[in-house]
Design a protein around this motif. Structure first.
Motif, short mmCIF file in Angstrom:
data_model
loop_
_atom_site.label_atom_id
_atom_site.label_comp_id
_atom_site.label_asym_id
_atom_site.label_seq_id
_atom_site.Cartn_x
_atom_site.Cartn_y
_atom_site.Cartn_z
N UNK A 118 0.50 -1.46 -10.43
CA UNK A 118 1.10 -2.64 -9.85
C UNK A 118 0.89 -3.87 -10.71
N UNK A 119 -0.31 -4.04 -11.24
CA UNK A 119 -0.60 -5.19 -12.10
C UNK A 119 0.24 -5.12 -13.37
N UNK A 120 0.32 -3.94 -13.96
CA UNK A 120 1.10 -3.79 -15.19
C UNK A 120 2.58 -4.08 -14.95
N UNK A 121 3.11 -3.55 -13.86
CA UNK A 121 4.52 -3.78 -13.53
C UNK A 121 4.76 -5.26 -13.23
N UNK A 122 3.85 -5.89 -12.51
CA UNK A 122 4.00 -7.31 -12.16
C UNK A 122 4.03 -8.19 -13.40
N UNK A 199 -6.93 -2.18 -12.78
CA UNK A 199 -7.67 -1.07 -12.18
C UNK A 199 -9.15 -1.38 -12.06
N UNK A 200 -9.73 -1.95 -13.13
CA UNK A 200 -11.15 -2.29 -13.12
C UNK A 200 -11.47 -3.29 -12.01
N UNK A 201 -10.66 -4.32 -11.90
CA UNK A 201 -10.90 -5.34 -10.86
C UNK A 201 -10.72 -4.76 -9.47
N UNK A 202 -9.77 -3.82 -9.32
CA UNK A 202 -9.60 -3.15 -8.02
C UNK A 202 -10.84 -2.35 -7.68
N UNK A 203 -11.43 -1.70 -8.67
CA UNK A 203 -12.66 -0.94 -8.45
C UNK A 203 -13.82 -1.83 -8.07
N UNK A 204 -13.94 -2.96 -8.76
CA UNK A 204 -15.02 -3.92 -8.45
C UNK A 204 -14.87 -4.43 -7.02
N UNK A 205 -13.67 -4.85 -6.66
CA UNK A 205 -13.43 -5.39 -5.31
C UNK A 205 -13.70 -4.34 -4.24
N UNK A 206 -13.22 -3.12 -4.46
CA UNK A 206 -13.42 -2.05 -3.47
C UNK A 206 -14.90 -1.74 -3.29
N UNK A 207 -15.64 -1.70 -4.41
CA UNK A 207 -17.07 -1.39 -4.33
C UNK A 207 -17.83 -2.51 -3.62
#
Length: 224
Positions: A118-122, A199-207
């Motif tokens: 999503x971030x890449x497409x955006x 993806x990395x930021x999504x992982x950080x936020x989820x954790x």
């Protein structure tokens, strides 16, 4: 900086991590070595092409758009591409799987991949270049590891000068994230750096959310 192992050892059999690796290897075999091996066809037909997501439904059905959104996460552009991604997943995935649980990890792996795409497409919605690879989902796993296991140490191979050193996970993954921003600023690369960062930021936020509502199990680890 090539990771060799981490100092936090799991007490589970990482069935989801290994399952994801096997799925990726199987898809790679179909693409490159199967009876009807046509890697360019698979990449062009099932890779995620940002501009196609914005086509009207009568031009490209919604089902085909969603097909590429999921399928691109399990496809790779060559041996070194899949080897690097699967090796990193093997190093970092088992710990995150133990922390999140098998089902939770499987679900979040897909979420990380979708967030990365999503971030890449955006950021590049007009791109006609197919996106393939597990890098975005893997980046999410690494982001979650960064939050869950900052005191872990990554046994790392350094090529220049040739040596093996232990680097705290917090520092190792911070440097990895920095390299993604550096690559992004360099431009002209075929690597989807924004997907890695997203993806990395999504992982950080989820954790962080998981830690705020969950309880941390006792950890077994060894220093070296």
């Amino acid at each position: 900086m090539f990771p060799l192992s981490d100092s936090f050892k799991t007490g589970i059999f990482p069935v989801v991590t290994l399952g994801i690796i096997l799925i990726n290897v199987f898809v790679f075999w179909i693409m490159y070595m199967g009876v009807n091996a046509q890697p360019n066809y698979f990449i062009g037909h099932y890779g995620l092409i940002p501009r196609e997501l914005f086509m009207p439904s009568e031009v490209l059905p919604f089902s085909e758009k969603m097909q590429s959104v999921i399928a691109h996460m399990f496809m790779h552009g060559g041996f070194m591409h899949i080897f690097g991604n699967m090796y990193f997943l093997y190093i970092f995935g088992d710990n995150v799987e133990e922390r999140m649980g098998h089902f939770g990890f499987a679900l979040m792996y897909l979420v990380f991949g979708l967030a990365a795409a999503g971030v890449q497409v955006f950021t590049d919605p007009a791109s006609g270049i197919p996106m393939v690879g597990a890098s975005g989902a893997l980046a999410g796993v690494m982001g979650a590891y960064w939050v869950f296991f900052p005191r872990s140490h990554i046994r790392t191979l350094i090529l220049f000068p040739f040596s093996v050193i232990n680097i705290p996970a917090f520092i190792y993954l911070f440097l990895w994230l920095g390299l993604q921003f550096f690559g992004l600023l360099g431009g002209g690369s075929s690597i989807a750096f924004m997907a890695h960062i997203g993806g990395f930021l999504a992982g950080v936020l989820s954790a962080l959310i998981y830690k705020s509502v969950g309880t941390a199990p006792r950890r077994r680890y060894q220093r070296y």
